[in-house]
Design a protein around this motif. Structure first.
Motif: not given
Length: 222
Positions: A86-87, A89-101, A197-198, A203-208
């Motif tokens: 979830i993180l 595929t969402s962080i750094g993507r356009p999202n006018p509804f919330s933060f993290g975009g 890529t995302r 998956v890499a973050v999860f393994a880390t």
């Protein structure tokens, strides 16, 4: 550390999350640090305070409410994989509804990505993180910790909705939300290479996180 110390750190955690985002404080901080600098500073402070809070829960008096079972850890692993994806595929993507975009002006409600399923992906990830960590941590301090943070994440969505409706205007917010919900349930990605890529990064973050857990938290996740 006693219960008083745990409660004190909890109070400081909420103060450091609420005071910097007050309009008067945030506007002054943005003028001094810039938008990117404020975001980096606030994120760093948030992560540091979260780490301190988790540490303090481990130092509080141990009062068991339920024992840990083997399936608790498996559920936590699956939940944390979902959190990582979830993180990613969402962080750094356009999202006018919330933060993290980012680049919210370029948000296309016909191709909303993960926002089609959830307006507040970061809060959903936080709620899942808290929920799955409740299972293997059945002592009173950790139940308070993850229970409060999970509830905070759930309640935060309504608060952000109100703020965004004020900043965007109720009509604009409603139009964007209606268009978002009208998009296909599985929206086409903006680009397959970027999506792959995302997902790989998630998956890499999860393994880390699995490998780093005993060194950062002090308890093995496997």
């Amino acid at each position: 550390m006693g219960w008083f110390g745990f409660a004190a750190i909890f109070a400081v955690f909420f103060l450091t999350h609420s005071i910097p985002v007050r309009p008067a404080v945030k506007s002054q901080a943005v003028r001094l640090l810039g938008t990117r600098g404020f975001g980096l500073a606030y994120s760093t402070l948030s992560v540091a305070m979260l780490a301190l809070l988790i540490w303090s829960a481990g130092q509080a008096p141990y009062v068991q409410l339920w024992p840990q079972m083997e399936w608790h850890r498996h559920a936590a692993h699956l939940g944390m994989l979902a959190v990582s994806l979830i993180l990613a595929t969402s962080i750094g993507r356009p999202n006018p509804f919330s933060f993290g975009g980012a680049r919210n002006d370029s948000f296309d409600p016909a191709r909303p990505g993960i926002v089609r399923w959830m307006r507040h992906p970061v809060l959903v990830a936080l709620a899942i993180w808290a929920g799955v960590h409740l299972l293997p941590n059945g002592d009173l301090a950790h139940v308070i910790l993850f229970g409060v943070l999970g509830s905070f994440a759930v309640a935060g969505g309504a608060l952000i909705d109100r703020r965004k409706q004020q900043s965007l205007g109720a009509a604009r917010w409603t139009a964007l939300n209606t268009a978002r919900k009208a998009a296909p349930w599985v929206p086409a990605p903006l680009g397959w290479p970027g999506l792959v890529t995302r997902l790989a990064l998630g998956v890499a973050v999860f393994a880390t996180l699995l490998l780093a857990h005993p060194y950062v938290i002090g308890v093995p996740a496997l």
